[in-house]
Design an enzyme around this catalytic site. Structure first.
Site, mmCIF file in Angstrom:
data_model
loop_
_atom_site.group_PDB
_atom_site.id
_atom_site.type_symbol
_atom_site.label_atom_id
_atom_site.label_comp_id
_atom_site.label_asym_id
_atom_site.label_seq_id
_atom_site.Cartn_x
_atom_site.Cartn_y
_atom_site.Cartn_z
ATOM 1 N N ARG A 227 0.842 -1.189 0.000
ATOM 2 C CA ARG A 227 0.000 0.000 0.000
ATOM 3 C C ARG A 227 0.881 1.244 0.000
ATOM 4 N NH1 ARG A 227 -3.468 -2.742 -1.588
ATOM 5 N NH2 ARG A 227 -5.595 -3.083 -0.768
ATOM 6 N N HIS A 275 -0.563 0.361 -9.986
ATOM 7 C CA HIS A 275 -1.283 -0.555 -9.088
ATOM 8 C C HIS A 275 -1.777 -1.794 -9.852
ATOM 9 C CE1 HIS A 275 -3.635 -0.564 -5.047
ATOM 10 N NE2 HIS A 275 -3.321 -1.790 -5.406
#
Length: 312
Positions: A227, A275
């Site tokens: 993250r 991502h």
């Protein structure tokens, strides 16, 4: 059996049809605001509070490996999900394989010094460089969950020294395990490559900061697959500029999409992907969800349930 489905970007109709095939006699519907009809299960990603609030569900499935978006909403809106409702995440469903591909390809990229050769190419400079040696190229994995174990297994094939750090000690063959904050410095001291696969919890936010980066060997590399909130980006940029960190491969960021003005875009020692390190593979996810629902219906013990207190 009734299932409600919500995902802001997935092909909802595909999921409805696939779930019908996988779980016969099941009614699946796309949730829309105002839908208060009963349901047994909810399949969600970044769900609105009103979708889950007050429902007597048998289980909720997060359509990804992370559940931080749900847990953060629960902190602000405890009524969103009853404590008795199990929350499951997709533990693998093809994500482990994708993480293996991503991690191995980048570790080998650095190990063979392709980053240095790219910089030489940009200046039309022909110069063979000394090779790195495996015994000096220890790889450390922050976070020793399902995905961390998969990445460790794949890197073992390439005979790199491996170590992992997690909340509790692991017993993975061929991997040196470190546990708890008191062993973090010792873990970092030999990590030529640091791979972040930590869960997103209050304890891990901002963990990759100046203090942590200073404990790495000079010229270390960072691979962030977890993250964006784990990394203090200004501290990473400072470490890159000083040479303390030689390179960073980043798939996740504090703000996504990464703003055009971010200095990370143009830094010569940073590689960016949007991502995509491990995305949900729909067919494998449907298979996992259908099997898990069958286990829940039979009252069997089920893997993949989230511990809400721990955050993963």
């Amino acid at each position: 059996m009734d299932i409600i489905f919500y995902h802001p970007t997935f092909d909802t109709q595909w999921w409805i049809e696939a779930l019908h095939k996988a779980i016969p006699q099941t009614r699946v519907r796309a949730w829309k605001s105002g839908d208060n009809e009963s349901a047994d299960y909810a399949l969600v990603w970044h769900p609105p509070v009103e979708m889950l609030a007050g429902r007597d569900l048998k289980a909720v499935f997060a359509l990804g490996a992370g559940v931080d978006s749900i847990l953060s909403k629960l902190q602000a809106h405890p009524e969103m999900l009853k404590p008795s409702v199990p929350l499951f995440r997709l533990e693998d469903t093809g994500m482990g394989e994708q993480m293996q591909e991503y991690a191995v390809s980048q570790v080998l990229h650095w190990f063979r010094r392709f980053d240095d050769y790219r910089i030489q190419q940009n200046s039309s400079h022909w110069q063979p460089l000394p090779e790195y040696h495996r015994e000096d190229f220890t790889i450390g994995i922050l976070g020793a969950g399902v995905l961390g174990s998969k990445v460790a297994q794949s890197l073992q094939t390439w005979r790199f020294p491996l170590r992992c750090w997690s909340r509790t000690r692991k017993s993975w063959p061929g991997v040196q395990s470190f546990a708890g904050r008191e062993e973090l410095s010792a873990f970092l001291s030999q990590c030529r490559v640091l791979i972040n696969l930590l869960p997103n919890t209050p304890e891990t936010v901002g963990i990759i900061n100046q203090q942590l980066l200073e404990k790495l060997p000079d010229g270390a590399y960072l691979l962030n697959l977890a993250r964006g909130v784990h990394v203090v980006e200004d501290d990473l940029l400072a470490a890159l500029d000083s040479g303390k960190v030689k390179g960073a491969m980043l798939d996740v960021f504090n703000r996504e999409p990464l703003p055009p003005e971010s200095p990370l875009w143009q830094h010569p020692r940073v590689t960016i992907t949007p991502h995509v390190a491990a995305i949900t593979r729909p067919a494998e996810a449907v298979d996992y969800i259908s099997r898990t629902i069958a286990q829940v219906e039979k009252g069997e013990r089920v893997c993949g349930q989230v511990d809400r207190a721990r955050g993963y």
